[in-house]
Structures are given as C-alpha cells and as structure tokens.
Design an enzyme around this catalytic site. Structure first.
Site, PDB file in Angstrom:
ATOM      1  CD  GLU A 131      -2.885  -1.170   2.366  1.00 43.94           C
ATOM      2  OE1 GLU A 131      -2.805  -0.276   3.241  1.00 43.94           O
ATOM      3  OE2 GLU A 131      -3.748  -2.058   2.370  1.00 43.94           O
ATOM      4  CB  THR A 162       4.326  -6.374 -11.016  1.00 41.77           C
ATOM      5  OG1 THR A 162       5.255  -5.688 -10.187  1.00 41.77           O
ATOM      6  CG2 THR A 162       4.987  -6.768 -12.324  1.00 41.77           C
ATOM      7  CD  GLN A 295      47.250  -9.657 -12.681  1.00 41.27           C
ATOM      8  OE1 GLN A 295      47.766  -8.741 -12.045  1.00 41.27           O
ATOM      9  NE2 GLN A 295      47.679 -10.896 -12.618  1.00 41.27           N
ATOM     10  N   GLY A 355      33.436   1.427 -20.021  1.00 41.29           N
ATOM     11  CA  GLY A 355      33.918   2.808 -20.017  1.00 41.29           C
ATOM     12  C   GLY A 355      32.761   3.764 -20.301  1.00 41.29           C
ATOM     13  N   GLY A 356      33.033   4.809 -21.056  1.00 43.31           N
ATOM     14  CA  GLY A 356      32.014   5.827 -21.344  1.00 43.31           C
ATOM     15  C   GLY A 356      30.837   5.277 -22.130  1.00 43.31           C
ATOM     16  CD  GLU A 379       8.144 -11.440  -5.079  1.00 35.83           C
ATOM     17  OE1 GLU A 379       7.288 -11.004  -4.296  1.00 35.83           O
ATOM     18  OE2 GLU A 379       7.946 -11.609  -6.275  1.00 35.83           O
ATOM     19  CD  GLU A 383      18.089  -3.217   4.170  1.00 40.34           C
ATOM     20  OE1 GLU A 383      17.201  -3.276   3.299  1.00 40.34           O
ATOM     21  OE2 GLU A 383      19.246  -2.824   3.924  1.00 40.34           O
TER      22      GLU A 383
HETATM   23  C1  LIG Z   1       8.837  -2.011  -9.585  1.00 39.56           C
HETATM   24  C2  LIG Z   1       8.169  -2.574  -8.365  1.00 39.56           C
HETATM   25  C3  LIG Z   1       7.215  -3.575  -8.495  1.00 39.56           C
HETATM   26  C4  LIG Z   1       6.532  -4.063  -7.366  1.00 39.56           C
HETATM   27  N1  LIG Z   1       5.552  -5.011  -7.532  1.00 39.56           N
HETATM   28  C5  LIG Z   1       4.794  -5.360  -6.462  1.00 39.56           C
HETATM   29  C6  LIG Z   1       3.654  -6.234  -6.609  1.00 39.56           C
HETATM   30  O1  LIG Z   1       3.394  -6.756  -7.710  1.00 39.56           O
HETATM   31  N2  LIG Z   1       2.862  -6.455  -5.541  1.00 39.56           N
HETATM   32  C7  LIG Z   1       3.135  -5.930  -4.312  1.00 39.56           C
HETATM   33  O2  LIG Z   1       2.359  -6.183  -3.378  1.00 39.56           O
HETATM   34  N3  LIG Z   1       4.208  -5.125  -4.121  1.00 39.56           N
HETATM   35  C8  LIG Z   1       5.037  -4.831  -5.169  1.00 39.56           C
HETATM   36  N4  LIG Z   1       6.130  -3.993  -4.987  1.00 39.56           N
HETATM   37  C9  LIG Z   1       6.361  -3.419  -3.672  1.00 39.56           C
HETATM   38  C10 LIG Z   1       7.593  -3.992  -2.979  1.00 39.56           C
HETATM   39  O3  LIG Z   1       7.298  -5.288  -2.517  1.00 39.56           O
HETATM   40  C11 LIG Z   1       7.948  -3.031  -1.852  1.00 39.56           C
HETATM   41  O4  LIG Z   1       8.435  -1.841  -2.445  1.00 39.56           O
HETATM   42  C12 LIG Z   1       9.003  -3.616  -0.931  1.00 39.56           C
HETATM   43  O5  LIG Z   1       8.460  -4.674  -0.186  1.00 39.56           O
HETATM   44  C13 LIG Z   1       9.561  -2.563   0.029  1.00 39.56           C
HETATM   45  O6  LIG Z   1       8.541  -1.867   0.657  1.00 39.56           O
HETATM   46  P1  LIG Z   1       8.532  -0.266   0.709  1.00 39.56           P
HETATM   47  O7  LIG Z   1       8.809   0.224  -0.653  1.00 39.56           O
HETATM   48  O8  LIG Z   1       7.284   0.186   1.369  1.00 39.56           O
HETATM   49  O9  LIG Z   1       9.755   0.094   1.602  1.00 39.56           O
HETATM   50  P2  LIG Z   1       9.720   0.199   3.222  1.00 39.56           P
HETATM   51  O10 LIG Z   1       9.088  -1.000   3.800  1.00 39.56           O
HETATM   52  O11 LIG Z   1       9.164   1.512   3.610  1.00 39.56           O
HETATM   53  O12 LIG Z   1      11.280   0.157   3.548  1.00 39.56           O
HETATM   54  C14 LIG Z   1      12.136   1.296   3.362  1.00 39.56           C
HETATM   55  C15 LIG Z   1      13.539   0.912   3.803  1.00 39.56           C
HETATM   56  O13 LIG Z   1      13.546   0.539   5.178  1.00 39.56           O
HETATM   57  C16 LIG Z   1      14.068  -0.777   5.325  1.00 39.56           C
HETATM   58  N5  LIG Z   1      13.348  -1.453   6.416  1.00 39.56           N
HETATM   59  C17 LIG Z   1      12.015  -1.606   6.562  1.00 39.56           C
HETATM   60  N6  LIG Z   1      11.719  -2.274   7.686  1.00 39.56           N
HETATM   61  C18 LIG Z   1      12.923  -2.562   8.275  1.00 39.56           C
HETATM   62  C19 LIG Z   1      13.298  -3.275   9.462  1.00 39.56           C
HETATM   63  N7  LIG Z   1      12.402  -3.834  10.284  1.00 39.56           N
HETATM   64  N8  LIG Z   1      14.631  -3.371   9.745  1.00 39.56           N
HETATM   65  C20 LIG Z   1      15.557  -2.821   8.921  1.00 39.56           C
HETATM   66  N9  LIG Z   1      15.262  -2.152   7.783  1.00 39.56           N
HETATM   67  C21 LIG Z   1      13.959  -2.037   7.464  1.00 39.56           C
HETATM   68  C22 LIG Z   1      13.816  -1.451   3.984  1.00 39.56           C
HETATM   69  O14 LIG Z   1      14.698  -2.554   3.796  1.00 39.56           O
HETATM   70  C23 LIG Z   1      14.093  -0.308   3.030  1.00 39.56           C
HETATM   71  O15 LIG Z   1      15.475  -0.163   2.860  1.00 39.56           O
HETATM   72  C24 LIG Z   1       6.858  -3.550  -6.092  1.00 39.56           C
HETATM   73  C25 LIG Z   1       7.851  -2.571  -5.958  1.00 39.56           C
HETATM   74  C26 LIG Z   1       8.504  -2.073  -7.070  1.00 39.56           C
HETATM   75  C27 LIG Z   1       9.543  -1.009  -6.903  1.00 39.56           C
END
Ligand SMILES: Cc1cc2nc3c(=O)[nH]c(=O)nc-3n(C[C@H](O)[C@H](O)[C@H](O)COP(=O)(O)OP(=O)(O)OC[C@H]3O[C@@H](n4cnc5c(N)ncnc54)[C@H](O)[C@@H]3O)c2cc1C
Length: 401
Positions: A131, A162, A295, A355-356, A379, A383
């Site tokens: 969400e 997606t 190398q 490179g470039g 997925e 973290e």
């Molecule tokens: C191109 C794309 C396609 C996607 N497709 C789908 C889909 O088909 N269906 C669907 O449901 N979702 C989808 N997603 C969503 C995706 O699963 C989420 O973006 C992802 O799970 C991360 O959630 P967030 O973006 O809310 O980040 P947040 O949860 O807000 O996290 C932000 C940062 O905080 C870190 N963080 C959060 N909690 C903790 C914790 N407890 N400890 C340490 N670090 C933490 C995270 O690792 C991240 O670095 C998609 C995302 C993208 C970008």
C-alpha cells in the site's frame, strides 16, 4: 553452449524445455528488448510467444491444462528469460504466484474456475499486498473488507501492482475483521480476495480503479500500477480458500516461491551482464592491447563469473528444496539476498568495463544498469531477507545451555 550456470541432473524434459526457451530468448527477446524498453512499450508479441510455448501454465498441474513442471524448471526458465529482458520475467512472475496460491490454497471450485484459463494465459494474474504507506510491514495493511450479506465490500488503496493494468485477476490482501474477535493478531485477520476485472486503466469494474502506469527508472514495458477500491463488492466465494483470516499465510507462501523467482531473475541479468562485459573486453583496445589482457579487467571478469556461478548454485538449491516438499524459507531468503546483491555488482562491473560507452543508450548494459536495483527491493528488501535468515538461523542453532 555457455560454460557458466550449468545445472546438473536435469531430466530430458527439463533440458528440452530450457533449450526451447533459450532459443526463444536469443531470437525473439534479446534483439528487440532494449528498443522496446526505451519506448516503455508492452511486449505483446513476446507475451503471445510465451503463451504459445505454454509458459503461463508451466507449474499448473496437468489436470488443469498446465505442464505440471517443478519450481526448478520454472526458475531456470525465468533465469533464461531475464537474461533476455527482466521485464518479461516480471510479466509471468505475478501470474505464477497467483496460480501457485490457487493451487495450494484455493477451493476446488476456485481451481476449476481459474486454473485452466490461467494455464492457457487467457486469465493473467497480479498480486497485491503493498500500500502507499507500507511494503515491508505487511501486518500494517489498512485496506479493509466488511461483510454485507453474501458478499464483502472492499475499501482502500493498493500500491505497486506489477501487471496491475494487463491482468484480469488480482489476489488482493486486505484486513477483514469479520469473525475475528477484537485484539486478534494483525496477521490473523487478513484475507486474500480473488478479484476479477477487465484489463486496462480507469474504472475496470464498479468500485475498482486502476489509475495508470507508474513511471519507473527501469523495469519498463511491464506495467506497475496503483489500485483503488471504493465500495468494491466481491462475493464470499472469492475469498481464497473459502475462509477468512488466512490471507497473510497464503501470501507469505506465494512470496516464498516468488523469492526463488527473483533470485533466478538476478542470475539471468547477471549472466547477461557478464556476457556483455566479456565480449566488450575483448573488442576494446587500450595501450596497445584488448582491455581483457589487462590484469585488472581479467580480475573483474573472474569476480563476475564467480558471482554468477555462486548465485546460480544457491538459486537451484532453494528451488530443489521446495520441490522436495521441505520448508525452504532459509534457502529462498539466502538465494534472493545473494543473487540480487551479486546481480547489482556484476552489472556495475560490466558497466565499468564499457567505459564511457556504458553510459550510452546504444549499449545494452545501460538498460541492465537501470534494471538491477529493482531486484534489491521486490519480494522483500535485503534487510527483510536478512531478518528472515537471522530468525531461522536462531531456530536451527538454538543454544541449549
Ligand atoms: C517495480 C516494483 C514492483 C513491485 N511489484 C509489487 C507487486 O506486484 N505487488 C506488491 O504487493 N508489491 C510490489 N512492490 C512493492 C515492494 O514489494 C515493496 O516496495 C518492498 O516490499 C519494500 O517496501 P517499501 O517500498 O514500502 O519500503 P519500506 O518498507 O518503507 O522500507 C524502506 C527501507 O527501510 C528498510 N526497512 C524496513 N523495515 C525494516 C526493518 N524492520 N529493519 C531494517 N530495515 C527495514 C527497507 O529494507 C528499506 O530499505 C513492487 C515494488 C517495485 C519497486
């Protein structure tokens, strides 16, 4: 045949499927991928080809018209497809997760209704947990279903679907307090609804709007959307498995196989980056010789190839574990974590070797450079994988002192 990322012990059928897919990737995907990606164009001809090959039904049981193949076969096909263009693997991934969830958790009526048409690729799946306010923390979902007679009324906003526009079936996770006493743990009051809709954008069903495509830095071609539910009425027989309160577990089961799939994508993209890097290194000359003869560049190639091999081995191990019927969350988490990190590193090294020219849109590595970061997030982020791995390790190695 390439020397890297070989898989021992495949059956004749698996080898035949893979060689057909590899051929398709080399002839139908690689030559057009970069141009389509730059135009952010949906690869309809490629999708039609995948449909003909039966890939949408690869893991769906034969009794429902699928090929009934294993997770390993599926993951190896995904690896090949991602080597061609990662977005194409994204088109089948959410479909595969929804079909898997139906197969594992659906009622008989739901399986009979959806799986044969999913196997043919006529119904295509998307899955929706995230969400605007949450991705990692699934237990914080605020979208809600309220029972009303023989159906449920759903309200809320979903993010990052997606295939949100092109799909005709979305597995949507919402909070459903019905039947669950006050104070029930958040993950026990969630339900997966199977929401059928028309493909496209705008109001695709009364109460359900797909506003449009999100503009992304990479992973183009495949549509990623929001989903808005405003009084969306869904009949009770479209609760996955027929019972409310099980959605969180069903989704986590789906995501677990999805993680093997993302690992496979990381392997495929890294392989392509290596192929591009090793080729360019032998063509480009500096200081009187091909850069591959310096190398420092050979060391880069050595590191890249080692990462490609290690990620492939872990991905195959995670898939085989699931296929054997064992729990594979530890292996899937490790494979997803390692393959996505290595993918980013291998792509970066191939970019540096160019490179470039790596910065020019004429070179394929430019596209891979924008695609690899998605695998670090989708997925479950690194973290989140480490949280899963860490918890499982503490279970396995519990101190008995
Ligand atoms: C191109 C794309 C396609 C996607 N497709 C789908 C889909 O088909 N269906 C669907 O449901 N979702 C989808 N997603 C969503 C995706 O699963 C989420 O973006 C992802 O799970 C991360 O959630 P967030 O973006 O809310 O980040 P947040 O949860 O807000 O996290 C932000 C940062 O905080 C870190 N963080 C959060 N909690 C903790 C914790 N407890 N400890 C340490 N670090 C933490 C995270 O690792 C991240 O670095 C998609 C995302 C993208 C970008």
């Amino acid at each position: 045949m390439a020397r890297l990322a070989q898989t021992a012990g495949l059956t004749d059928v698996q080898q035949e499927i893979l060689s057909t897919v590899r051929d398709f990737v080399d002839k139908e995907i690689i030559p057009v991928a970069t141009e389509l990606e730059h135009r952010d164009e949906y690869p309809q001809a490629i999708v039609d080809g995948l449909k003909e090959l039966g890939l949408f039904g690869l893991m769906i049981p034969e009794e429902y018209g699928g090929l009934g193949e294993s997770l390993l076969t599926y993951a190896l096909c995904v690896e090949e497809i991602a080597r061609g263009w990662m977005s194409v693997s994204g088109i089948i991934n959410t479909h595969f997760i929804v079909a898997y969830m139906l197969k594992q958790h659906g009622t008989q009526e739901q399986k009979d209704h959806f799986l044969p048409r999913m196997a043919a690729g006529d119904i295509r799946g998307a899955f929706s947990m995230s969400e605007p306010g949450l991705g990692s923390d699934v237990s914080a979902i605020t979208s809600k279903a309220v029972k009303d007679g023989d159906s449920y009324v759903l309200n809320g906003q979903k993010m990052w679907l997606t295939n949100g526009g092109t799909s005709s079936l979305v597995a949507v996770l919402v909070r459903s307090d019905e039947g669950h006493p006050e104070g029930t743990a958040p993950h026990k009051s969630m339900t997966t609804f199977l929401v059928e809709k028309e493909p496209g954008f705008g109001e695709v069903r009364p109460g359900l709007t797909i506003p449009g495509k999100i503009d992304k830095m990479g992973y183009k071609g495949v549509d990623t959307t929001e989903l808005i539910m405003d009084g969306l009425r869904v009949s009770a027989d479209r609760v996955l498995g027929g019972t409310t309160g099980r959605g969180f577990y069903q989704m986590m089961d789906g995501v677990e196989v999805g993680r093997v799939n993302v690992a496979a994508r990381g392997c495929g993209v890294a392989q392509r980056a290596f192929e591009l890097g090793v080729r360019y290194a032998q063509q480009r000359h500096t200081f009187g010789k091909p850069i591959a003869q310096h190398q420092a560049i050979q060391f880069k190639l050595a590191e890249m190839a080692t990462k490609v091999e290690a990620a492939h081995a872990m991905m195959v191990n995670a898939a085989r574990k699931k296929d054997s019927g064992e729990r594979n969350d530890l292996e899937a988490g490790m494979a997803k974590y390692l393959a996505s990190e290595y993918c980013k590193e291998v792509v970066e090294d191939a970019f540096r070797i160019h490179g470039g020219y790596g910065f020019s849109k004429e070179y394929e590595i430019e596209r891979l450079y924008r695609e690899a970061p998605m695998l670090l997030i989708g997925e479950g982020t690194a973290e989140i994988q480490k949280m899963i791995i860490g918890r499982r390790l503490l279970e396995e190695y519990r101190f008995q002192g």
